[in-house]
Design an enzyme around this catalytic site. Structure first.
Site, mmCIF file in Angstrom:
data_model
loop_
_atom_site.group_PDB
_atom_site.id
_atom_site.type_symbol
_atom_site.label_atom_id
_atom_site.label_comp_id
_atom_site.label_asym_id
_atom_site.label_seq_id
_atom_site.Cartn_x
_atom_site.Cartn_y
_atom_site.Cartn_z
ATOM 1 N N ASP A 149 0.807 -1.226 0.000
ATOM 2 C CA ASP A 149 0.000 0.000 0.000
ATOM 3 C C ASP A 149 0.836 1.270 0.000
ATOM 4 O O ASP A 149 0.318 2.357 -0.257
ATOM 5 C CB ASP A 149 -0.935 0.011 1.214
ATOM 6 C CG ASP A 149 -1.998 -1.068 1.140
ATOM 7 O OD1 ASP A 149 -2.489 -1.325 0.034
ATOM 8 O OD2 ASP A 149 -2.326 -1.649 2.184
ATOM 9 N N GLY A 181 -5.804 -0.829 -2.228
ATOM 10 C CA GLY A 181 -5.646 0.540 -1.753
ATOM 11 C C GLY A 181 -6.900 0.973 -1.027
ATOM 12 O O GLY A 181 -7.840 1.453 -1.649
ATOM 13 N N TYR A 195 -4.727 -11.154 -5.353
ATOM 14 C CA TYR A 195 -3.433 -11.675 -4.924
ATOM 15 C C TYR A 195 -2.387 -11.658 -6.048
ATOM 16 O O TYR A 195 -1.186 -11.647 -5.773
ATOM 17 C CB TYR A 195 -3.575 -13.111 -4.413
ATOM 18 C CG TYR A 195 -4.201 -13.245 -3.044
ATOM 19 C CD1 TYR A 195 -4.695 -12.137 -2.367
ATOM 20 C CD2 TYR A 195 -4.293 -14.475 -2.427
ATOM 21 C CE1 TYR A 195 -5.271 -12.258 -1.117
ATOM 22 C CE2 TYR A 195 -4.866 -14.616 -1.165
ATOM 23 C CZ TYR A 195 -5.354 -13.501 -0.516
ATOM 24 O OH TYR A 195 -5.915 -13.627 0.722
#
Length: 423
Positions: free
Chosen positions: A148, A195, A300
């Protein structure tokens, strides 16, 4: 930053991985273990993060060969297992922290390195404080990791550069596909990336192209309130001008009411479990504009794509692991090695120690100067920041069958010395 004076290199070091893994978190593990071995310090790893430490499920990395540890540098996933488990405050659950100190005493663990994000930095900070309160000499070092890219102080976070590279490359390649078929097929392609509160990964997609006609044509950031009318107008104008439109959205975009466009359950850290903004946007495009669409959720895939890792990111991931050991053995406590950018062109960086209390439970969002005035793209300043982070290739070795050769460690368990812990 230091606790008492630097102590001699006796005892063991415990390393643990936390939260969502990355394509390069094992490179950090390699940096930790190889550096500790050079100082003749044995390393234990906690199986499944802090839970392994609480359960006394420890792994003896001294049983691994030098070649196996070296192979971690190109192996994705979490070699020792990770977890999403947030320790409560010292006042709310002191027993868990005291249990950790008991484990440390039983196994002569004198250094604890926790490899994770904001919550992990907070855990390392609390353990360091409790060690002092219980008169146990333990040095706790936070080791940065998060796709992130939202940790404070550090210029960037290990793990981000690789997911940024994957996102930019995937956006470029998929957009070439859409452009090829747009005349008779898909007009709008929507990619949803990770995010929750910060749009760093979505911003990285902007590196795929530059100019009003280049994909991605629209980027949606959590830092901007989602405006349905403005979004639809931008999609319509782009399709009419270019013939098609690529949209990249962060999972955490919110409407004017402050609610996530699509929220589901809550994860173990108490954060909203997101995933579903893309189909919501696709439904809007279909209903309001009538365009044929496709949407994709890399999930993923974006954080595990070691085959497309950024060399810059892999190098930084290893470097913070090495520095964490160096700091610990120098007697430092409650700090984290952070990346400091010293030059954009040429790109140069160095590592410094930053106090955990300045990092824990804080979140770095995209600055306004990185987002274009209309809220749908990245600025030149953002490009200068992002571009060096995805540079360089460091592919894994491949076998004759055409697949990467990733390492599987033996993960030999350490014999338990204490009663089981119920938590």
């Amino acid at each position: 930053m230091k606790s008492k004076k630097a102590r001699s290199a006796t005892g063991r070091l415990l390393y643990a991985q936390s939260g969502g893994v990355t394509a390069v978190i094992n490179a950090t593990a390699a940096g930790v273990i190889q550096t500790a071995r050079s100082h003749r310090v044995p390393v234990y790893a906690a199986h499944n993060g802090i839970l392994g430490a609480l359960r006394e499920e420890l792994i003896d990395t001294t049983k691994e060969t030098a070649a196996a540890i070296a192979a971690l540098r190109h192996t994705p996933g979490g070699a020792f297992g990770s977890c999403r488990y947030k320790l409560k405050s010292l006042d709310a659950n002191r027993a868990e922290y005291e249990r950790l100190i008991e484990i440390f005493r039983a196994h002569d663990i004198r250094w604890f390195l926790y490899n994770g994000g904001n919550d992990s930095a907070d855990t390392a900070l609390k353990i360091s404080q409790l060690g002092q309160a219980m008169d146990y000499d333990i040095r706790c070092i936070g080791v940065p990791k998060t796709v992130d890219n939202d940790l404070m102080i550090t210029d960037c976070c290990p793990g981000f550069g690789s997911v940024a590279k994957y996102t930019a490359v995937s956006t470029l390649e998929a957009s070439l596909d859409v452009a090829s078929m747009a005349d008779t097929s898909t007009k709008v392609f929507i990619v949803e990336v990770m995010g929750r509160h910060a749009g760093w990964i979505a911003a990285a997609a902007g590196l795929a192209g530059e100019g009003p006609d280049a994909a991605p044509h629209i980027i949606l950031f959590p830092e901007r309130v989602f405006d349905e009318a403005a979004f639809l107008a931008k999609v319509k104008a782009t399709v009419e001008r270019v013939g098609w439109c690529t949209v990249v959205t962060s999972e955490g975009i919110r409407g004017a009411d402050g609610q996530f466009l699509s929220a589901g359950s809550v994860d173990a850290f108490g954060h909203a479990q997101l995933g579903g903004a893309a189909p919501v946007l696709a439904a809007l495009v279909k209903e309001k504009l009538g365009y044929k669409y496709h949407w994709a959720l890399p999930d993923y895939l974006q954080r595990s794509a070691r085959h497309l890792a950024s060399k810059t990111d892999a190098d930084q991931a290893y470097a913070v692991g090495k520095a964490a050991v160096d700091y610990a053995l120098a007697g430092m406590n409650a700090v984290m090695p952070v990346i400091v950018r010293t030059s954009d062109a040429p790109y140069r960086w160095k590592l410094e120690a930053a106090p955990l209390d300045k990092i824990a439970n804080h979140e770095k969002k995209m600055p306004d100067k990185f987002i274009t005035r209309d809220g749908f793209g990245i600025t030149a300043a953002a490009r200068r920041y992002l571009s060096p982070l995805i540079r360089g290739e460091t592919p894994p070795p491949y076998g004759r069958e055409g697949l990467p050769k990733y390492v599987q460690l033996k993960n030999v368990a350490v014999a338990k010395k204490l009663p089981a812990f119920n938590h």
